[in-house]
Design a protein around this motif. Structure first.
Motif, mmCIF file in Angstrom:
data_model
loop_
_atom_site.group_PDB
_atom_site.id
_atom_site.type_symbol
_atom_site.label_atom_id
_atom_site.label_comp_id
_atom_site.label_asym_id
_atom_site.label_seq_id
_atom_site.Cartn_x
_atom_site.Cartn_y
_atom_site.Cartn_z
ATOM 1 N N ASP A 179 0.833 -1.202 0.000
ATOM 2 C CA ASP A 179 0.000 0.000 0.000
ATOM 3 C C ASP A 179 0.868 1.252 0.000
ATOM 4 O O ASP A 179 0.587 2.217 -0.721
ATOM 5 N N ASN A 180 1.927 1.249 0.809
ATOM 6 C CA ASN A 180 2.839 2.393 0.836
ATOM 7 C C ASN A 180 3.565 2.559 -0.486
ATOM 8 O O ASN A 180 3.793 3.689 -0.942
ATOM 9 N N CYS A 181 3.918 1.439 -1.108
ATOM 10 C CA CYS A 181 4.608 1.499 -2.400
ATOM 11 C C CYS A 181 3.709 2.108 -3.463
ATOM 12 O O CYS A 181 4.143 2.961 -4.247
ATOM 13 N N VAL A 182 2.442 1.682 -3.498
ATOM 14 C CA VAL A 182 1.502 2.220 -4.485
ATOM 15 C C VAL A 182 1.213 3.693 -4.213
ATOM 16 O O VAL A 182 1.059 4.499 -5.143
ATOM 17 N N ALA A 183 1.147 4.060 -2.934
ATOM 18 C CA ALA A 183 0.848 5.453 -2.592
ATOM 19 C C ALA A 183 1.957 6.406 -3.044
ATOM 20 O O ALA A 183 1.702 7.589 -3.286
#
Length: 225
Positions: A179-183
């Motif tokens: 999720d952090n990577c996509v954000a």
């Protein structure tokens, strides 16, 4: 991208709420869902995030499989050790009962009344001791066998539960990392124009050539007479 994220979260939720026997089935469902998601066209940055997440999930699954195998192997070793100990006691009981049978058979074959009574009284205490000892050992071994089985089953369940709990924590961490990577993808894609600084050309200055200093011509003076 939003559908991709929602699918991942759903798969992680299925894994997180699963019980010990159904964990493998839920993990298979998770991999099937991930296979369908992989067929979607993703941007290079999103594909990198997905690949990282899939690798982490695969490692987590392999680690869980290895941990549960170790739990099963430990339970099997304990079961074998307990069985060997119980079988040793059973063999001792068999030997004692065979001795008792031989003593009774020896006395029973005596036809003379006097010898029969002498044989019976001579082996009576010994036979009672063998019978009492064998009976006590049989009860103890039977009770120990049940207790060992319960203990092994509890140890196996606790071991697998601990491995599954650790796998759930790792699965949630992998989902958070994804999720952090996509954000971070929009921030990497939309870089402000002000941050892009043009490369300034360096001005090369040519060295200044110094003109040679000319000596002043001093007229020759005549000597005064």
């Amino acid at each position: 991208m939003q559908l991709f994220t929602q699918t991942l979260i759903l798969a992680v939720a299925l894994v997180s709420v699963s019980a010990v026997p159904n964990f493998g089935a839920d993990l298979s469902l998770f991999r099937m869902v991930m296979g369908e998601v992989e067929s979607r066209v993703l941007t290079p940055a999103a594909q990198t995030c997905a690949n990282t997440y899939l690798n982490a999930t695969q490692k987590n699954g392999d680690k869980l499989a290895n941990a549960t195998n170790l739990c099963e192997e430990a339970a099997n070793r304990t079961t074998v050790a307990n069985s060997q100990q119980s079988n040793a006691t059973v063999s001792l009981i068999r030997t004692q009962l065979l001795t008792l049978e031989k003593n009774l058979e020896l006395c029973r074959n005596e036809t003379d009344s006097a010898r029969f009574l002498n044989c019976t009284t001579a082996t009576f205490d010994k036979n009672l001791q063998l019978l009492d000892t064998s009976n006590s050992q049989a009860y103890q071994t039977q009770t120990l066998f049940v207790a060992n089985s319960t203990q092994v089953a509890a140890a196996r369940t606790n071991c697998i539960s601990a491995a599954v709990s650790e796998a759930k924590v790792a699965a949630i961490q992998s989902a958070n990392d994804y999720d952090n990577c996509v954000a971070k993808i929009p921030a990497q894609r939309d870089i402000p124009h002000e941050q892009i600084k043009p490369v300034q050309e360096q001005i090369v200055q040519e060295p200044v050539q110094m003109e040679p200093i000319q000596e002043e011509h001093i007229p020759h003076q005549q000597p005064i007479i």
